[in-house]
Design a protein around this motif. Structure first.
Motif, short mmCIF file in Angstrom:
data_model
loop_
_atom_site.label_atom_id
_atom_site.label_comp_id
_atom_site.label_asym_id
_atom_site.label_seq_id
_atom_site.Cartn_x
_atom_site.Cartn_y
_atom_site.Cartn_z
N ASP A 1 0.78 -1.11 0.03
CA ASP A 1 -0.10 0.14 0.13
C ASP A 1 0.90 1.05 0.13
N CYS B 1 -1.15 -7.89 -5.72
CA CYS B 1 -2.17 -7.81 -6.89
C CYS B 1 -3.36 -6.63 -6.76
N GLU B 2 -3.80 -6.68 -5.68
CA GLU B 2 -5.02 -5.85 -5.14
C GLU B 2 -4.46 -4.53 -5.31
N ALA B 3 -3.32 -4.28 -4.59
CA ALA B 3 -2.78 -2.87 -4.58
C ALA B 3 -2.59 -2.37 -5.94
N GLY C 1 -4.02 -3.12 -8.74
CA GLY C 1 -5.16 -2.90 -9.46
C GLY C 1 -5.78 -1.72 -8.87
N ARG C 2 -5.85 -1.48 -7.77
CA ARG C 2 -6.59 -0.28 -7.11
C ARG C 2 -5.82 1.00 -7.43
N ARG C 3 -4.56 1.05 -7.57
CA ARG C 3 -3.70 2.31 -7.62
C ARG C 3 -3.63 2.56 -9.06
N TYR C 4 -3.76 1.36 -9.97
CA TYR C 4 -3.51 1.86 -11.45
C TYR C 4 -4.68 1.03 -12.06
N PRO C 5 -5.93 1.70 -12.16
CA PRO C 5 -7.08 0.85 -12.57
C PRO C 5 -7.21 0.58 -14.05
N CYS D 1 -7.53 -12.27 4.11
CA CYS D 1 -6.99 -10.92 4.28
C CYS D 1 -6.82 -10.73 5.82
N LYS E 1 -17.30 -3.16 3.39
CA LYS E 1 -16.40 -1.84 3.48
C LYS E 1 -15.25 -1.77 4.24
N GLY F 1 -13.24 -5.32 2.65
CA GLY F 1 -12.82 -5.59 1.17
C GLY F 1 -13.44 -6.93 0.83
#
Length: 344
Positions: free
Chosen positions: A94, A146-148, A150-154, A223, A269, A272
């Motif tokens: 993150d 992977c999750e970070a 995809g979230r940071r670079y959609p 998680c 929320k 995730g």
């Protein structure tokens, strides 16, 4: 087979680089064209690749694990290579990296414009993403990132299950998953530029094994716990001990004191994940441990973690973990047994 002169491969070094990944790739590329002949005839062959280390400055830097790395070239004086490889970056998933690697980002963009093949191992994909080179393309990275990513670079389509993804214009963007998937990356590059036979020779020399099942079998599904929403945190603490019980989502909703619809919304929320997906991850992680450490039948494992329908458990396990429960036990149970035997 061997080009003349040898292919130039630039390995990007930063203070967050793992020396084992950087120098592991370095050794494999140095061996191409050279070591198979040496081992089988005693006479070294002609090197087919020439790797070198490139960094922002020429000063020796300390890798993430303290190993000193002395760059051969800087971004400013490095001639255009034919291949660029980015090892992993030891940064938190993150942790924003904007502005942290500007010199590397600018250089990677220049290399891309010149038609260079760009490859990233593990979390090194973050550098390609920060340079904007993965926008609109498929990619992978370490399962923990992977999750970070995809979230940071959609704009990037991230594939968490795959150990290797080839994309980009002219198929010049190659990303690999976590850990030793840099070996898959190295073998792929050798096969592409020097042929499959040379890649097979290097696999035999180094005893390298392709990650056929991708990286899902190695990932941790569950998680981490959150603490911001106390009602949900209390539910997480409860379900950690009661995941095998019947009706776990309804039980957590009752424990939270919220209406079921409100509970599901707040749970998703906070964590995730939908509550039922969270329960599945806990159950499957426990199932993985049982498959590794016990001889219980798959049906018994399924029942122990809360699934009365063993066939449903098998389908869910294969979808989430990437292989059948029996295959998982064979692979990771045998590794655990071998480690235990070696420790005796």
């Amino acid at each position: 087979m061997s080009p003349n002169p040898p292919l130039t491969v630039a390995l990007v070094a930063t203070p967050e680089t793992s020396a084992s990944t950087l120098y592991g790739m370095y050794d494999v590329f140095c061996s191409a064209g050279r070591d198979w002949t040496f081992i089988t005839t005693g006479v070294p062959g002609t090197p087919a690749m020439k790797p070198y280390v490139v960094a922002a400055t020429a000063e020796t830097l300390r890798a993430a694990n303290g190993v000193p790395i002395t760059p051969d070239r800087t971004f400013a004086d490095c001639p255009s290579p034919q291949i660029v490889c980015i090892p992993d970056l030891l940064v938190r998933p993150d942790q924003p990296i904007a502005g942290r690697y500007d010199a590397a980002v600018d250089w990677l963009q220049t290399c891309n414009n010149q038609g260079v093949t760009l490859a990233a191992a593990c979390s090194g994909s973050l550098l390609l993403a920060e340079a904007g080179l993965l926008d609109g393309w498929d990619a992978t990275t370490h399962w923990g990132y992977c999750e970070a990513l995809g979230r940071r670079y959609p704009e990037i389509t991230v594939h968490p299950s795959r150990a290797l993804v080839v994309s980009g214009e002219g198929q010049r963007l190659i990303t690999s998953g976590g850990g030793t998937s840099w070996q898959d990356l190295s073998l792929f590059l050798v096969a592409r530029f020097l042929g499959q036979e040379e890649a097979m020779r290097l696999a035999r020399v180094y005893l390298l094994d392709w990650h056929h099942h991708g990286q899902l079998p190695f990932s941790v599904l569950a998680c981490s716990r959150q603490v911001e929403d106390k009602r949900i945190a209390d539910c997480q603490e409860w379900i950690a001990e009661h995941y095998a019980e019947t009706g776990p989502v309804a039980a957590m909703a009752t424990l939270s004191g919220l209406a079921e619809r409100s509970f599901k919304r707040r749970f998703a929320k906070a964590t995730g994940m939908a509550p039922l997906d969270y329960v599945h991850t806990l159950r499957l992680e426990e199932a993985k441990q049982m498959l590794e450490t016990t001889e219980l039948a798959v049906e018994a494992v399924a029942n122990e973690v809360g699934y009365e329908d063993a066939s449903f458990f098998r389908r869910l396990f294969r979808r989430k973990v990437g292989m059948k429960p029996t295959d998982y036990r064979r692979r990771f149970g045998n590794v655990r047994k071998a480690l235990q035997a070696a420790a005796i």
